[in-house]
Write a protein that holds these residues in place. Structure first.
Motif: not given
Length: 119
Positions: A53-56, A59-61, A66-73, A78-81
């Motif tokens: 999984x990459x940051x890109x 972020x694309x997901x 349309x979700x505001x994301x703060x933090x998270x590794x 979502x790609x992991x689930x």
């Protein structure tokens, strides 16, 4: 973080009895944390195994959703689930969906924060 959540209610039937009246408490992981992030030697910084999984990707997901994301590794991307609707389909008639909740924002510890429950 990337799709809806649900509030469920158990349904009394033969299938529920065989599952001991238990059900899922989330979609569940489709890939492990280290599979997602890769493995890096902490002393040398050498990448032993690249992550899937990459940051890109993450972020694309969340941008598409349309979700505001703060933090998270990347290990929480979502790609992991597994996909929620597929999991709900697998539990069949043992639950009834009462409400669907659509996230507008997600806040969690950042990738560089120490989490004693996963680190």
């Amino acid at each position: 973080m990337g799709e809806q959540s649900v509030i469920l209610e158990g349904v009394e039937n033969e299938h529920a009895r065989y599952s001991l009246y238990s059900t899922v408490h989330g979609a569940g992981r489709a890939m492990g944390r280290r599979e997602a992030t890769g493995v890096v030697d902490r002393k040398t910084g050498e990448v032993k195994r690249a992550g899937k999984v990459t940051s890109e990707m993450m972020r694309a997901w969340v941008d598409r959703a349309g979700i505001e994301l703060r933090g998270a590794g990347l290990d929480e991307s979502p790609d992991c689930y597994k996909r929620l609707d597929e999991v709900l389909e697998s539990v069949g008639e043992t639950v009834r969906i009462l409400h669907r909740l659509t996230p507008v924002g997600v806040g969690m510890a950042g990738a560089n924060e120490f989490d004693p429950y996963k680190d």
